[in-house]
Design an enzyme around this catalytic site. Sequence first.
Site, mmCIF file in Angstrom:
data_model
loop_
_atom_site.group_PDB
_atom_site.id
_atom_site.type_symbol
_atom_site.label_atom_id
_atom_site.label_comp_id
_atom_site.label_asym_id
_atom_site.label_seq_id
_atom_site.Cartn_x
_atom_site.Cartn_y
_atom_site.Cartn_z
ATOM 1 N N LYS A 1 5.214 13.950 8.268
ATOM 2 C CA LYS A 1 5.090 12.871 8.026
ATOM 3 C C LYS A 1 5.479 12.287 9.435
ATOM 4 O O LYS A 1 5.914 12.895 10.493
ATOM 5 C CB LYS A 1 6.393 12.437 7.234
ATOM 6 C CG LYS A 1 5.900 11.231 6.538
ATOM 7 C CD LYS A 1 5.293 11.089 5.383
ATOM 8 C CE LYS A 1 5.135 9.653 4.617
ATOM 9 N NZ LYS A 1 4.546 9.946 3.250
HETATM 10 N N1 LIG Z 1 -0.149 4.759 0.367
HETATM 11 C C1 LIG Z 1 -0.219 5.994 -0.303
HETATM 12 O O1 LIG Z 1 -1.291 6.640 -0.474
HETATM 13 C C2 LIG Z 1 1.106 6.582 -0.512
HETATM 14 C C3 LIG Z 1 2.306 6.017 -0.645
HETATM 15 N N2 LIG Z 1 3.496 6.404 -1.069
HETATM 16 C C4 LIG Z 1 4.608 5.896 -1.080
HETATM 17 O O2 LIG Z 1 4.605 4.814 -1.894
HETATM 18 C C5 LIG Z 1 5.656 3.692 -1.386
HETATM 19 C C6 LIG Z 1 4.434 2.321 -1.091
HETATM 20 O O3 LIG Z 1 3.551 2.802 -0.364
HETATM 21 P P1 LIG Z 1 2.440 1.745 -0.002
HETATM 22 O O4 LIG Z 1 2.014 1.107 -1.357
HETATM 23 O O5 LIG Z 1 1.328 2.723 0.696
HETATM 24 O O6 LIG Z 1 2.740 0.670 1.262
HETATM 25 P P2 LIG Z 1 2.311 -0.623 1.467
HETATM 26 O O7 LIG Z 1 2.758 -0.929 3.080
HETATM 27 O O8 LIG Z 1 0.908 -0.723 1.235
HETATM 28 O O9 LIG Z 1 3.343 -1.463 0.554
HETATM 29 C C7 LIG Z 1 4.555 -1.526 0.713
HETATM 30 C C8 LIG Z 1 5.268 -2.762 -0.602
HETATM 31 O O10 LIG Z 1 6.387 -2.501 -0.577
HETATM 32 C C9 LIG Z 1 7.097 -3.836 -0.461
HETATM 33 N N3 LIG Z 1 8.324 -3.710 0.229
HETATM 34 C C10 LIG Z 1 8.729 -3.522 1.255
HETATM 35 N N4 LIG Z 1 10.158 -3.569 1.343
HETATM 36 C C11 LIG Z 1 10.654 -4.075 0.246
HETATM 37 C C12 LIG Z 1 11.884 -4.515 -0.269
HETATM 38 N N5 LIG Z 1 12.970 -4.252 0.178
HETATM 39 N N6 LIG Z 1 12.080 -4.728 -1.681
HETATM 40 C C13 LIG Z 1 10.781 -4.722 -2.469
HETATM 41 N N7 LIG Z 1 9.540 -4.496 -2.159
HETATM 42 C C14 LIG Z 1 9.449 -4.285 -0.760
HETATM 43 C C15 LIG Z 1 6.221 -4.586 0.279
HETATM 44 O O11 LIG Z 1 6.273 -5.842 0.439
HETATM 45 C C16 LIG Z 1 4.845 -3.996 -0.097
HETATM 46 O O12 LIG Z 1 4.233 -4.670 -1.070
HETATM 47 C C17 LIG Z 1 6.034 4.294 -0.064
HETATM 48 O O13 LIG Z 1 7.332 4.920 -0.591
HETATM 49 C C18 LIG Z 1 5.218 5.333 0.221
HETATM 50 O O14 LIG Z 1 5.738 6.435 1.055
HETATM 51 C C19 LIG Z 1 3.311 7.816 -1.705
HETATM 52 C C20 LIG Z 1 2.212 8.560 -1.798
HETATM 53 C C21 LIG Z 1 1.111 8.133 -1.085
HETATM 54 O O1 LIG Z 2 -2.749 11.143 1.817
HETATM 55 C C1 LIG Z 2 -2.012 11.762 2.593
HETATM 56 O O2 LIG Z 2 -2.417 12.753 3.376
HETATM 57 C C2 LIG Z 2 -0.469 11.641 2.624
HETATM 58 C C3 LIG Z 2 -0.111 10.730 1.605
HETATM 59 C C4 LIG Z 2 1.480 10.311 1.681
HETATM 60 O O3 LIG Z 2 1.942 10.155 3.009
HETATM 61 C C5 LIG Z 2 2.146 10.961 0.736
HETATM 62 O O4 LIG Z 2 1.822 11.474 -0.396
HETATM 63 O O5 LIG Z 2 3.526 10.451 0.773
#
Ligand SMILES: NC(=O)C1=CN([C@@H]2O[C@H](COP(=O)(O)OP(=O)(O)OC[C@H]3O[C@@H](n4cnc5c(N)ncnc54)[C@H](O)[C@@H]3O)[C@@H](O)[C@H]2O)C=CC1
Ligand SMILES: O=C(O)CCC(=O)C(=O)O
EC number: 1.4.1.3
Length: 411
Positions: free
Chosen positions: A102
């Site tokens: 990561k």
């Molecule tokens: N993008 C991906 O493919 C993956 C993401 N994740 C996890 O999912 C989670 C979200 O990631 P993404 O959607 O990609 O990020 P993103 O950056 O697209 O969205 C993050 C969201 O969380 C909100 N946020 C931030 N701080 C906050 C708070 N204090 N209270 C409420 N909402 C808050 C933001 O406003 C935004 O809506 C993270 O924990 C990430 O590690 C897990 C697996 C894969």
């Molecule tokens: O798509 C990937 O390789 C990693 C996604 C990721 O960061 C996660 O699953 O937390």
Amino acid sequence: MNALVATNRNFKLAARLLGLDSKLERSLLIPFREIKVECTIPKDDGTLASFVGFRIQHDNARGPMKGGIRYHPEVDPDEVNALAQLMTWKTAVANIPYGGAKGGIGCSPGDLSVSELERLTRVFTQKIHDLIGIHADVPAPDMGTGPQTMAWILDEYSKFHGYSPAVVTGKPIDLGGSLGRDAATGRGVLFATEALLNEHGKTIAGQRFAIQGFGNVGSWAAQLITEKGGKIVAVSDVTGAIKNTNGIDIPSLLKHAKEHRGVKGFHGGDPIDPNSILVEDCDILIPAALGGVINRENANDIKAKFIVEAANHPTDPEADEILSKKGVVILPDIYANSGGVTVSYFEWVQNIQGFMWEEEKVNHELKTYMTKGFKDVKEMCQTHNCDLRMGAFTLGVNRVARATVLRGWEA
Ligand SMILES: NC(=O)C1=CN([C@@H]2O[C@H](COP(=O)(O)OP(=O)(O)OC[C@H]3O[C@@H](n4cnc5c(N)ncnc54)[C@H](O)[C@@H]3O)[C@@H](O)[C@H]2O)C=CC1
Ligand SMILES: O=C(O)CCC(=O)C(=O)O
């Protein structure tokens, strides 16, 4: 609780259930390599700004290391370390041929212009390009990053190593990204939730959901759950939170969030305190934002019967214990959000083969992996008489341990 302390605690519990040799346990816990780099860029106004970037490569026993890159002010080495370790167990639970890594840069992406973000990403890539690679470590998006960030990394990396689309996943489609990757984590969350509910004789239709986070993962999960007849009764993001017991109109909320850069001010519901989202009245709670948000302070007040962890490590071990006593069923992150990295694997495979899959095939394969993952986790729960988190941890840790032993210890 510190993210690394919490993750190590879960790992050690799993190691004990598996009866792992203590030396093997220690070897699995120590990261393969920890990279910390200074990233200084000229800002648009000509002044200099310095940031610290990390890439923690946790383990590569089962294949190239894999994991996202996060841009967020709270990025710190312990958090990145925990997230890297979780990636190792996650890729093993999904049974895809990867290890875990990561990365992250401590910054507020919303305060930087597009050209500043581009410069920051290129400087970071210059500092780590020798240590990542198609068969070494393959980054992807995470919080605060997206396809454009991956395009810049691809371009910068390719200046040193020749054109290399497979060095990152989650790229724009025009640069070899996979159809379906954008929605993949949210779609995986849907499939995981369906598998869980099915076991309890339920379906998505009619269930009431509260979702924390409306970015890539939260917004896709909301859309896909709505399409299956689920009712999203509360949503929050960093700007605010809204509630509508009749169900939020998700397409309208998406439009609003795009135009206003957040859910705040949406008129299709009542504004609520963002901190209350986790304790809203609902059947299924989906944390899809930050880590450590479900803890001993709020666990007793949670009303959901199921928690599906779309975010990474949203639940502290102390909260796990409280929720377990309350009978709340938690579908753990290393299984529930594995749809993203699974479709990243499909993207990497397509890049290596130089062949593009139809979106239907991507989604079909994703469902196959998520369904198999649930079955494998459940089998471990039965073998070790444990909850779903320990079922997933024992599954992942056992697969990595077996690969490590098979590869041997010769220097
Ligand atoms: N993008 C991906 O493919 C993956 C993401 N994740 C996890 O999912 C989670 C979200 O990631 P993404 O959607 O990609 O990020 P993103 O950056 O697209 O969205 C993050 C969201 O969380 C909100 N946020 C931030 N701080 C906050 C708070 N204090 N209270 C409420 N909402 C808050 C933001 O406003 C935004 O809506 C993270 O924990 C990430 O590690 C897990 C697996 C894969
Ligand atoms: O798509 C990937 O390789 C990693 C996604 C990721 O960061 C996660 O699953 O937390």
